[in-house]
Write a protein that holds these residues in place. Structure first.
Motif, short mmCIF file in Angstrom:
data_model
loop_
_atom_site.label_atom_id
_atom_site.label_comp_id
_atom_site.label_asym_id
_atom_site.label_seq_id
_atom_site.Cartn_x
_atom_site.Cartn_y
_atom_site.Cartn_z
N SER A 31 -74.19 -23.33 41.97
CA SER A 31 -74.09 -24.42 42.92
C SER A 31 -72.66 -24.96 42.99
N PHE A 32 -72.03 -25.07 41.84
CA PHE A 32 -70.65 -25.56 41.83
C PHE A 32 -69.73 -24.58 42.56
N PHE A 33 -69.97 -23.29 42.32
CA PHE A 33 -69.17 -22.26 43.02
C PHE A 33 -69.36 -22.40 44.53
N LEU A 34 -70.62 -22.51 44.95
CA LEU A 34 -70.89 -22.64 46.39
C LEU A 34 -70.22 -23.87 46.98
N VAL A 36 -67.49 -25.24 46.46
CA VAL A 36 -66.04 -25.16 46.75
C VAL A 36 -65.73 -24.04 47.74
N THR A 37 -66.80 -23.54 48.40
CA THR A 37 -66.59 -22.50 49.42
C THR A 37 -67.16 -22.97 50.75
N ASP A 38 -66.84 -22.23 51.81
CA ASP A 38 -67.45 -22.53 53.11
C ASP A 38 -68.53 -21.49 53.40
N TRP A 39 -69.07 -20.89 52.37
CA TRP A 39 -70.05 -19.82 52.51
C TRP A 39 -71.41 -20.35 52.95
N ASN A 40 -72.07 -19.60 53.84
CA ASN A 40 -73.43 -19.96 54.23
C ASN A 40 -74.43 -18.99 53.61
N LEU A 41 -74.00 -18.22 52.66
CA LEU A 41 -74.81 -17.25 51.89
C LEU A 41 -75.03 -15.93 52.62
N ILE A 49 -62.46 -23.32 49.58
CA ILE A 49 -61.84 -24.45 50.29
C ILE A 49 -61.62 -25.65 49.37
N GLY A 50 -61.72 -25.41 48.09
CA GLY A 50 -61.49 -26.49 47.12
C GLY A 50 -62.53 -27.60 47.26
N PHE A 51 -62.03 -28.83 47.31
CA PHE A 51 -62.96 -29.96 47.33
C PHE A 51 -63.20 -30.51 48.73
N GLU A 52 -62.93 -29.66 49.73
CA GLU A 52 -63.08 -30.10 51.12
C GLU A 52 -64.51 -30.55 51.44
N ASN A 53 -65.49 -29.76 50.92
CA ASN A 53 -66.90 -30.13 51.16
C ASN A 53 -67.21 -31.51 50.58
N PHE A 54 -66.67 -31.77 49.39
CA PHE A 54 -66.92 -33.06 48.74
C PHE A 54 -66.28 -34.19 49.56
N ILE A 246 -79.89 -32.95 51.82
CA ILE A 246 -79.64 -31.60 51.29
C ILE A 246 -80.44 -30.58 52.08
N PHE A 247 -81.71 -30.91 52.35
CA PHE A 247 -82.56 -30.00 53.11
C PHE A 247 -81.97 -29.72 54.49
N LYS A 248 -81.56 -30.80 55.17
CA LYS A 248 -81.02 -30.65 56.53
C LYS A 248 -79.79 -29.74 56.53
N GLN A 249 -78.88 -30.01 55.59
CA GLN A 249 -77.63 -29.24 55.57
C GLN A 249 -77.87 -27.79 55.16
N ALA A 250 -78.76 -27.59 54.18
CA ALA A 250 -78.97 -26.22 53.68
C ALA A 250 -79.85 -25.39 54.59
N PHE A 251 -80.96 -25.98 55.05
CA PHE A 251 -81.95 -25.15 55.76
C PHE A 251 -81.96 -25.33 57.27
N THR A 252 -81.33 -26.38 57.76
CA THR A 252 -81.27 -26.53 59.22
C THR A 252 -79.90 -26.13 59.73
N ASN A 253 -78.86 -26.67 59.08
CA ASN A 253 -77.50 -26.34 59.53
C ASN A 253 -76.93 -25.10 58.86
N LEU A 254 -77.66 -24.57 57.89
CA LEU A 254 -77.25 -23.36 57.16
C LEU A 254 -75.86 -23.51 56.54
N GLN A 255 -75.55 -24.70 56.05
CA GLN A 255 -74.26 -24.92 55.39
C GLN A 255 -74.50 -25.01 53.88
N ALA A 256 -74.65 -23.84 53.28
CA ALA A 256 -75.01 -23.80 51.86
C ALA A 256 -73.94 -24.44 50.99
#
Lengths: 291, 444
Positions: A31-34, A36-41, A49-54, A246-256
Motif C-alpha cells: 500500500s505504501f508503494f502504491l 507514491v505512484t500514479d499506478w492504477n494497477l 510521484i513521491g508524496f504527490e498523492n498525499f 477510499i472505495f470511491k477512489q479505488a473502485f470507482t475512479n480506479l486511482q489505486a
C-alpha cells in the motif's frame, strides 16, 4: 530447557507471525508503494510521484469531509451506544432468569446484515411511508436523508442499534464480575439506587466500559455499508466517511495509488485519534480513582 | 527428531492453508491467466453482464458457435459484481487473470481501460470492419470512436433513453399527450400542484439530489443532449459544453423546483405509484413492470417521449442520452485468442436473427442502424410497441463521454450545478459557471 522452550515459543507464535507477514505487513508495504505512484494497477507503466498523492489528498475537500465526518459520527454514535449498552446490561443483569435469552435478543442486530437493515430504514424513511405521511399531517416535513444533520443521526442510530447488544454483552460480563458483597455492604450503609449505580456499579464497571468505549470509537473509523446504502456519502459529502472515500477512489475512479494514500492517511488519523482517546479515558479513570 | 519434524510439518501446513485461502479459486492457464491454446483448440473466456438473460444469451451463442467451430472453446461466465463489475475487471487485469473478452462495458470505463493499454483497438483486428458492415451499424458506432481515432468498444445495445409520462394523470389535467417544451411542462406542473398539492410531483426521484456520477446520465444528460442538439459536452480533454443549452436546462429544473414540481426524496417507485408523473425510463424497466406493476399499460396509463426541449426549439430535433454498453477484447489475450474472439463476434452478428433473439430476451435494442427497417425485428416491435420509440431513436442517442476521468467529471456536474439547483442552493447561471470552472480544472 530454555532453548527448547524458546523453540516451542517460536513454533506456537509462528502461525500468527506468518499470518501478520502475509496479511498485514505485506499489504502495508504494498500500500505504501502504491501510494507514491500514479499506478492504477492495470496500466503497464507507472511513475513514482513521491508524496504527490498525499499532498492532493490533504487538499481534497472530500478527504477533509471524511476526516471531520468521523468525529461527527463519534459525537452521535458513542454517547448513544454507550448509554444504551449500559442500560441494557444493567436491566438484563437485574433479571431473575432468562438473562442469556434476552442478551441473545439484543445481540441479534449485530449479526444482521448492514445492507438489509439499511434498506429497511430506507423504506421507513420514504416520503410516502406511514411515518412521514403522519408527520406531514402534523406539519413536519423532514427530508431525513437529504439533510446533513439528520442523515448523520440516522446512520449513527442504525449503528447504535446494531452495536448496543454486542457492547451490552461485554458490560454484562463486567457486571457479573462485581462482588455482591460490595452491594450488600452498601445496602447496610443505606445507599440509594442512584448512589449505588454512580458510586459502585460504574466505577467497578470501568474496565469493561473502557473496552467498549475504545471499540465504539474504533467503529466510527470504519463506517461504510450503512452510508453506502443510505446516502452514498451525501448530501454534499456530509456523511462521506474514510471508507467511502477510499472505495470511491479505488473502485470507482480506479486511482489505486491515490486511494492507498487516502487509506494511509486514514490509518494515521485512526491511530492518533485512538491513542489520544485511550489516554483521555485513562486520565478520566485515574482522576476518579477507578484504576 | 520426530518432534522437530512435526514442528516443521505443522508450520508448513499452516502456511499452505493460509496461502491457499488467498486463492480466488480461479484456474490460471495460458498467458492471460484465462484460457489459451492446447491441442489445436483455442479457449477463450467471455465475461457476460451479471444478468441471467444476457448470460443465457451468450451461453447459447457460444454453444452454437462451438458446434460449427471445433477448434474454439468459449467459456461464458458472469462478471462478478463484488464490489462492482468494473472493480472485478480491474482486479482481474491486475492479477493477470483477465478474460479474453467481456461485454457490459460503458464508454467511460472503456476509456479508463484504453488509457491503461488494457484493451485491443478493435479496428486493428482483422474482421472488425466486416462486423460493422454485416451488422449494419456504421452510423451507430460512429460516435463511439475514441479521441485517439480508434474503436475500443463494440456497442452491443443502445438505449435511447426516453421520458415516461403518466398518461392517466395527464388526461385528468386535460392533456391527451405529453407536453414537449419547457414552458408547457412548467404550465402543466402548476395545474398538477393546484389539483394534488403534496400528493403528486412532476419529477419525483431521490437521484436528482445525489452526486453519484452515473446518475447524471438519466437526468442532466438527457435534458442537455436535447437542448444542445447532441453536443458532446467533453471531447477528449476539452470542455466543449454549450453554455446556452446548459443554462436553459438548469433554469428549467430551477423553475420546476420553484413550482414545487420536484421531489428529490426517497420514495418507493414514485412513477409506478403515481407520486411522480414524469421520469426517465429505460427499456429494461418493462420486464420489472410486467411482474411488479402489471396494471401499467403502454398507451393506456403511461406513454413515452423524447426529452423536452427549450422553448423555440423543434421537439422533433430532440436528442437524448444513449445508455449503451459494448464488448471489448483485452490486450492480455494471445493473438490466437483475439482472432478467435473477433471471429466469434463476427459469426454472431452476421445473422440478424441473433440480434433479434437478443432483443427479444433482454428488451435491449441492438446497436444497429436498421432496427426499424429490418424485418427481423418487426415481430418483436409489433408485439411490444413500447420498444418502438427506443428503436426509432437509436440514431438520436448520444453515448457517454470517452474520458477516463468521467466519474470525477460527472460528479462535478452534480455537486457544482445540478444537485444544487434542484435544492435551490444556487442560481442556474452560477451553477453552470462553477461547474465549468471545476471541470476545466479537473481536465488539466
Amino acid at each position: 530447557m530454555d532453548q527448547r522452550n524458546n523453540k516451542m515459543g517460536w513454533l506456537f507464535t509462528s502461525p500468527y507471525l506468518i499470518y501478520s507477514l502475509i496479511f498485514f505487513f505485506g499489504p502495508l508495504i504494498w500500500s505504501f508503494f502504491l501510494s507514491v505512484t500514479d499506478w492504477n494497477l492495470i496500466a503497464p507503466t507507472f511513475n513514482i510521484i513521491g508524496f504527490e498523492n498525499f499532498m492532493d489528498a490533504l487538499k481534497s475537500p472530500s478527504v477533509h469531509s471524511a476526516f471531520w465526518v468521523t468525529y461527527k459520527f463519534m459525537l452521535i454514535f458513542v454517547p448513544i451506544v454507550t448509554v444504551l449498552a449500559i442500560a441494557v446490561a444493567v436491566l438484563v443483569h437485574g433479571l431473575p432468569r432468562f438473562k442469556s435469552l434476552f442478551l441473545i435478543g439484543f445481540f441479534l442486530p449485530y449479526l444482521s446484515s448492514g445492507v438489509v437493515s439499511s434498506l429497511i430504514v430506507k423504506g421507513l424513511l420514504s416520503y410516502t411511508s406511514p411515518l412521514n405521511v403522519f408527520l406531514r399531517k402534523i406539519g413536519l416535513d423532514i427530508d431525513w436523508l437529504g439533510t446533513p444533520l439528520s442523515a448523520l443521526f440516522i446512520v449513527g442510530l442504525i449503528l447504535a442499534w446494531k452495536f448496543t447488544g454486542y457492547y451490552a454483552l461485554i458490560l454484562t460480563s463486567g457486571l457479573a464480575s462485581i462482588d455482591k458483597e460490595v452491594y450488600e455492604a452498601a445496602a447496610i450503609d443505606g445507599v440509594t439506587e442512584r448512589q449505588r449505580f454512580w458510586r459502585i456499579t460504574l466505577p467497578l464497571l470501568y474496565p469493561s466500559l473502557y473496552t467498549t468505549l475504545i471499540l465504539a470509537f474504533g467503529v466510527t473509523f470504519g463506517i461504510f455499508t450503512e452510508v453506502y446504502q443510505l446516502t452514498g456519502g451525501g448530501p454534499n459529502n456530509a456523511t462521506n466517511t474514510w471508507q467511502m472515500e477510499i472505495f470511491k477512489q479505488a473502485f470507482t475512479n480506479l486511482q489505486a495509488g491515490y486511494a492507498s494514500a487516502v487509506a494511509l492517511l486514514a490509518s494515521v488519523a485512526t491511530f492518533i485519534s485512538i491513542f489520544i482517546i485511550r489516554k483521555l479515558l485513562e486520565i478520566w479513570g485515574k482522576r476518579n480513582g477507578w484504576v | 527428531m520426530i518432534k522437530k519434524s512435526l514442528g516443521v510439518l505443522l508450520t508448513a501446513a499452516l502456511a499452505t492453508t493460509m496461502l491457499s485461502a488467498c486463492s480466488t479459486g480461479q484456474s490460471s492457464t495460458g498467458n492471460s491467466g484465462s484460457g489459451g491454446s492446447s491441442g489445436g483448440v483455442t479457449t477463450i473466456e467471455f465475461w457476460a453482464a451479471p444478468n441471467p438473460t444476457q448470460q443465457a444469451y451468450w451461453q447459447e451463442m457460444a454453444k452454437a458457435y462451438e458446434s460449427e467451430h471445433s477448434n474454439v472453446k468459449i467459456n461464458v461466465s458472469a462478471i462478478k459484481e463484488s464490489p462492482t463489475s468494473e472493480a472485478s475487471i480491474q482486479s482481474a487485469i491486475a492479477a493477470k487473470s483477465a478474460p479474453t473478452m467481456s461485454e457490459n462495458i460503458n464508454r467511460g470505463f472503456g476509456a479508463q481501460l484504453a488509457d491503461s493499454k488494457a484493451l485491443v483497438p478493435l479496428d486493428t483486428l482483422d474482421g472488425f470492419q466486416d462486423i460493422i458492415k454485416e451488422r449494419n451499424m456504421s452510423s451507430t458506432i460512429e460516435p463511439w470512436k475514441f479521441a485517439d481515432g480508434h474503436q475500443y468498444v463494440l456497442p452491443i445495445y443502445s438505449n435511447a433513453m426516453l421520458f415516461g409520462w403518466r398518461l392517466d394523470v395527464l388526461k385528468e389535467l386535460g392533456y391527451n399527450e405529453p407536453p414537449q417544451t419547457y414552458s408547457e411542462i412548467v404550465e402543466l406542473t402548476k395545474k398538477l400542484k393546484d389539483k394534488y398539492g403534496d400528493k403528486k410531483y412532476l419529477w419525483a426521484k431521490a437521484d436528482l439530489a445525489d452526486p453519484t456520477a452515473w446518475k447524471r446520465w438519466f437526468d442532466f444528460y438527457m435534458l442537455y443532449d436535447a437542448a444542445s442538439g447532441g453536443n458532446k459536452f467533453i471531447e477528449g480533454s476539452q470542455f466543449t459544453g454549450d453554455q446556452k443549452a446548459g443554462e436553459e436546462v438548469l433554469t428549467f429544473v430551477d423553475n420546476l423546483r420553484k413550482e414545487s414540481g420536484l421531489l428529490a426524496r426517497q420514495v418507493t417507485d414514485p412513477f409506478e405509484n403515481g407520486v411522480g408523473v414524469f421520469t426517465d425510463v429505460g427499456p429494461w424497466t418493462f420486464t420489472t413492470w410486467k411482474e411488479k406493476y402489471p396494471n401499467l399499460k403502454y398507451g393506456e396509463n403511461f406513454t413515452l417521449s423524447m426529452p423536452p426541449v427549450p422553448d423555440g426549439m423543434d421537439p422533433k430535433d430532440s436528442k437524448t442520452f444513449a445508455d449503451t454498453k459494448g464488448l471489448v477484447v483485452y490486450a492480455s489475450a494471445t493473438k490466437e485468442q483475439q482472432a478467435a474472439a473477433i471471429d466469434f463476434i463476427k459469426w454472431v452478428y452476421a445473422d440478424a436473427a441473433n440480434d433479434a433473439k437478443w432483443f427479444e430476451q433482454t428488451n435491449l435494442p441492438p446497436a444497429r442502424d436498421d432496427l426499424t427497417t429490418n424485418d427481423s425485428f418487426k415481430a418483436i416491435l409489433d408485439k411490444q410497441p413500447e420498444l418502438k420509440p427506443y428503436a426509432e431513436n437509436v440514431p438520436n442517442a448520444v453515448p457517454p463521454m470517452d474520458n477516463a476521468k468521467y466519474n470525477d467529471l460527472q460528479t462535478i456536474i452534480g455537486t457544482e450545478a445540478f444537485n444544487k439547483v434542484v435544492k435551490g442552493e444556487i442560481s442556474p447561471a452560477d451553477g453552470w459557471a462553477n461547474m465549468k470552472k471545476a471541470i476545466e480544472s479537473a481536465l488539466q
